[in-house]
Design a protein around this motif. Structure first.
Motif, PDB file in Angstrom:
ATOM      1  N   THR A  26       0.808  -1.225   0.000  1.00  0.00           N
ATOM      2  CA  THR A  26       0.000   0.000   0.000  1.00  0.00           C
ATOM      3  C   THR A  26       0.839   1.272   0.000  1.00  0.00           C
ATOM      4  N   TYR A  27       1.919   1.261   0.792  1.00  0.00           N
ATOM      5  CA  TYR A  27       2.669   2.498   0.981  1.00  0.00           C
ATOM      6  C   TYR A  27       4.001   2.549   0.224  1.00  0.00           C
ATOM      7  N   LYS A  28       4.530   1.405  -0.214  1.00  0.00           N
ATOM      8  CA  LYS A  28       5.870   1.393  -0.796  1.00  0.00           C
ATOM      9  C   LYS A  28       5.948   0.869  -2.224  1.00  0.00           C
ATOM     10  N   ASP A  29       4.825   0.441  -2.776  1.00  0.00           N
ATOM     11  CA  ASP A  29       4.834  -0.174  -4.105  1.00  0.00           C
ATOM     12  C   ASP A  29       5.407   0.745  -5.176  1.00  0.00           C
ATOM     13  N   THR A  30       5.104   2.033  -5.089  1.00  0.00           N
ATOM     14  CA  THR A  30       5.551   2.966  -6.122  1.00  0.00           C
ATOM     15  C   THR A  30       6.713   3.859  -5.696  1.00  0.00           C
ATOM     16  N   SER A  31       7.029   3.879  -4.385  1.00  0.00           N
ATOM     17  CA  SER A  31       8.071   4.801  -3.914  1.00  0.00           C
ATOM     18  C   SER A  31       9.455   4.154  -3.805  1.00  0.00           C
ATOM     19  N   LEU A  32       9.509   2.825  -3.733  1.00  0.00           N
ATOM     20  CA  LEU A  32      10.803   2.141  -3.648  1.00  0.00           C
ATOM     21  C   LEU A  32      11.291   1.756  -5.034  1.00  0.00           C
ATOM     22  N   THR A  33      12.602   1.695  -5.205  1.00  0.00           N
ATOM     23  CA  THR A  33      13.127   1.127  -6.442  1.00  0.00           C
ATOM     24  C   THR A  33      12.767  -0.354  -6.452  1.00  0.00           C
ATOM     25  N   GLN A  34      12.719  -0.939  -7.637  1.00  0.00           N
ATOM     26  CA  GLN A  34      12.311  -2.340  -7.711  1.00  0.00           C
ATOM     27  C   GLN A  34      13.267  -3.253  -6.952  1.00  0.00           C
ATOM     28  N   SER A  35      14.566  -2.951  -7.013  1.00  0.00           N
ATOM     29  CA  SER A  35      15.548  -3.797  -6.319  1.00  0.00           C
ATOM     30  C   SER A  35      15.346  -3.729  -4.799  1.00  0.00           C
ATOM     31  N   THR A  36      15.050  -2.521  -4.273  1.00  0.00           N
ATOM     32  CA  THR A  36      14.811  -2.383  -2.836  1.00  0.00           C
ATOM     33  C   THR A  36      13.504  -3.061  -2.442  1.00  0.00           C
ATOM     34  N   LYS A  62      16.609  -3.708   9.916  1.00  0.00           N
ATOM     35  CA  LYS A  62      16.203  -2.736  10.928  1.00  0.00           C
ATOM     36  C   LYS A  62      15.620  -1.485  10.281  1.00  0.00           C
ATOM     37  N   THR A  63      16.275  -0.983   9.245  1.00  0.00           N
ATOM     38  CA  THR A  63      15.798   0.214   8.546  1.00  0.00           C
ATOM     39  C   THR A  63      14.387  -0.001   8.025  1.00  0.00           C
ATOM     40  N   MET A  64      14.147  -1.186   7.446  1.00  0.00           N
ATOM     41  CA  MET A  64      12.826  -1.500   6.914  1.00  0.00           C
ATOM     42  C   MET A  64      11.773  -1.527   8.021  1.00  0.00           C
ATOM     43  N   LEU A  65      12.092  -2.175   9.148  1.00  0.00           N
ATOM     44  CA  LEU A  65      11.129  -2.274  10.247  1.00  0.00           C
ATOM     45  C   LEU A  65      10.834  -0.915  10.867  1.00  0.00           C
ATOM     46  N   VAL A  66      11.874  -0.100  11.057  1.00  0.00           N
ATOM     47  CA  VAL A  66      11.661   1.243  11.613  1.00  0.00           C
ATOM     48  C   VAL A  66      10.702   2.031  10.723  1.00  0.00           C
ATOM     49  N   THR A  67      10.917   1.966   9.412  1.00  0.00           N
ATOM     50  CA  THR A  67      10.064   2.696   8.466  1.00  0.00           C
ATOM     51  C   THR A  67       8.640   2.148   8.468  1.00  0.00           C
ATOM     52  N   ALA A  68       8.522   0.815   8.479  1.00  0.00           N
ATOM     53  CA  ALA A  68       7.193   0.189   8.464  1.00  0.00           C
ATOM     54  C   ALA A  68       6.408   0.516   9.732  1.00  0.00           C
ATOM     55  N   PHE A  69       7.089   0.521  10.871  1.00  0.00           N
ATOM     56  CA  PHE A  69       6.401   0.785  12.138  1.00  0.00           C
ATOM     57  C   PHE A  69       6.089   2.274  12.314  1.00  0.00           C
ATOM     58  N   LYS A  70       6.860   3.143  11.683  1.00  0.00           N
ATOM     59  CA  LYS A  70       6.517   4.576  11.691  1.00  0.00           C
ATOM     60  C   LYS A  70       5.166   4.785  11.002  1.00  0.00           C
ATOM     61  N   GLN A  71       4.973   4.045   9.898  1.00  0.00           N
ATOM     62  CA  GLN A  71       3.690   4.145   9.206  1.00  0.00           C
ATOM     63  C   GLN A  71       2.564   3.574  10.055  1.00  0.00           C
ATOM     64  N   ALA A  72       2.852   2.533  10.830  1.00  0.00           N
ATOM     65  CA  ALA A  72       1.837   1.952  11.718  1.00  0.00           C
ATOM     66  C   ALA A  72       1.422   2.958  12.796  1.00  0.00           C
ATOM     67  N   ILE A  73       2.364   3.784  13.238  1.00  0.00           N
ATOM     68  CA  ILE A  73       2.044   4.842  14.209  1.00  0.00           C
ATOM     69  C   ILE A  73       1.130   5.879  13.554  1.00  0.00           C
ATOM     70  N   ILE A  74       1.486   6.289  12.331  1.00  0.00           N
ATOM     71  CA  ILE A  74       0.669   7.265  11.597  1.00  0.00           C
ATOM     72  C   ILE A  74      -0.735   6.718  11.357  1.00  0.00           C
ATOM     73  N   SER A  75      -0.816   5.386  11.133  1.00  0.00           N
ATOM     74  CA  SER A  75      -2.100   4.741  10.856  1.00  0.00           C
ATOM     75  C   SER A  75      -2.869   4.380  12.126  1.00  0.00           C
ATOM     76  N   ASP A  76      -2.375   4.852  13.303  1.00  0.00           N
ATOM     77  CA  ASP A  76      -3.046   4.643  14.593  1.00  0.00           C
ATOM     78  C   ASP A  76      -3.212   3.163  14.957  1.00  0.00           C
ATOM     79  N   ILE A  77      -2.186   2.369  14.645  1.00  0.00           N
ATOM     80  CA  ILE A  77      -2.214   0.957  15.020  1.00  0.00           C
ATOM     81  C   ILE A  77      -1.355   0.724  16.254  1.00  0.00           C
TER      82      ILE A  77
END
Length: 390
Positions: free
Chosen positions: A80-90, A147-162
């Motif tokens: 939902t949040y990274k499909d278009t913003s990440l490079t394909q390799s990432t 770790k970088t991936m999890l920090v970013t993913a969980f930041k979005q979870a905070i924004i999404s009120d989870i």
């Protein structure tokens, strides 16, 4: 006796008894009060949890309980949040980390109960785990990416009120062992250049480009003649070519994308030796283009096959391996030419800021971290020149 003001009641389901607490969640769009419920085996447990919830509601820190798991959230976050913003390799890298490492170990845990201690235990086990295929533990770089991936993913979870705090933010990683860079000595560089100068290989130009510019394999693969300005004597680096796994996991494909960072998009002045080699190479390529006619690739790659098509990075590495075998250079891969360019630049007196710009590093600290030993040696040699004064 129920505490005054708390909505707690005993419930029955067949022969089983349990306690239920209700709390006011807020007003819906129709102006009606909505309620949440808490269940437990004892009155005391419901009371404790209900008081905690109401205190959080009053402090505006309450997040409604959800059963979403770590794996479910990471899947939603990626799609939902990274499909278009990440490079394909990432994107593929993150997908692999989730599927191969996180989901099997902690994917089934509810996201809201995930703690720093749980994650630290997971990372500690991963750092010690031996990969059955490579016979080695995960690299610190892979752990850092995780770790970088999890920090970013969980930041979005905070924004999404989870969740209301990021459990991945303070994960401690093992210290990375500094690997010794392979840099060609001046004598090795001389041997390699002497060989390629007399070689009839159409690909010898890759050695000159790498040693004179420090460009990466993917950047050299993507280079077209439109990026070469003989009049100004510069090369424009504005794209990179790589083979990546498809997002659906079925096979691979070639992608040509902007460079890995904003500063990787750069202009590099050309040395006369490189201009000379590129002009000779261009003359040969032009002759092939005339012979091929309409079959010739319209993109006009600098390093190309007989029909002007690209030569991907792994092919460049294979070609270079043939060159190093011919001059008996051991332990040298193509990336060593980039390190060699940087080392020769510092030895020649180039300042680190300029070198960082030419290499396309994201920041000057990256350059310093990798080539500090070279600057130390250069400083020592400069100091020695002063010895005549004493």
């Amino acid at each position: 006796m129920p505490r005054k003001g708390l909505n707690i009641s005993k419930c029955h389901k067949g022969k089983y008894e349990y306690w239920r607490g209700r709390y006011e969640k807020g007003i819906d769009r129709n102006g009606r009060m909505t309620y949440g419920e808490i269940y437990a085996k004892t009155y005391e447990e419901v009371e404790e949890r209900l008081v905690k919830v109401q205190n959080e509601i009053n402090a505006n820190t309450f997040i409604e309980p959800t059963k979403i798991t770590v794996a479910q959230w990471l899947d939603r976050w990626l799609k939902t949040y990274k499909d278009t913003s990440l490079t394909q390799s990432t994107y593929i890298s993150y997908k692999g980390i989730i599927e191969n490492h996180i989901t099997p170990a902690i994917g089934g845990l509810r996201l809201q109960i995930l703690s720093l201690d749980m994650l630290q235990d997971f990372f500690n086990k991963k750092a010690a785990e031996i990969n059955p295929r490579t016979k080695k533990p995960l690299s610190v770089k892979t752990l850092k990416n995780m770790k970088t991936m999890l920090v970013t993913a969980f930041k979005q979870a905070i924004i999404s009120d989870i969740i209301h705090r990021n459990p991945a933010e303070y994960i401690a990683l093992p210290k990375a062992e500094k690997k010794e860079m392979r840099v060609l000595t001046r004598e090795e560089q001389r041997r390699l250049l002497e060989y390629v100068k007399t070689s009839d290989s159409r690909f010898k130009v890759i050695v000159f480009i790498a040693l004179c510019t420090g460009m990466r394999e993917g950047e050299i693969s993507a280079l077209t003649w439109n990026d070469i300005d003989f009049e100004r004597g510069v090369i424009t680096v504005n794209k990179t070519l790589m083979r990546v796994q498809k997002k659906d996991g079925k096979g691979t494909e070639i992608k040509i994308t902007p460079p890995k960072s904003r500063k990787s998009d750069r202009v590099i002045p050309m040395q006369m030796a490189l201009i000379s080699e590129l002009k000779k190479h261009y003359k040969n390529i032009t002759a092939e283009k005339l012979l091929a006619g309409s079959a010739y690739d319209k993109k006009c790659y600098v390093v190309c096959n007989e029909l002007g098509g690209y030569v991907e990075p792994r092919q460049i590495q294979k070609i270079f391996k043939g060159f190093t075998a011919a001059v008996k250079l051991d332990g040298v891969n193509f990336h060593a030419l980039r390190h060699t360019f940087a080392t020769r630049a510092v030895e020649s007196g180039m300042d680190i800021k300029t070198l960082s710009t030419l290499l396309g590093h994201a920041d000057i600290q990256t350059t310093l971290n990798r080539y500090a030993h070279t600057t130390d040696e250069h400083a020592r040699n400069e100091i020695e020149k002063m010895s005549v004064l004493f």
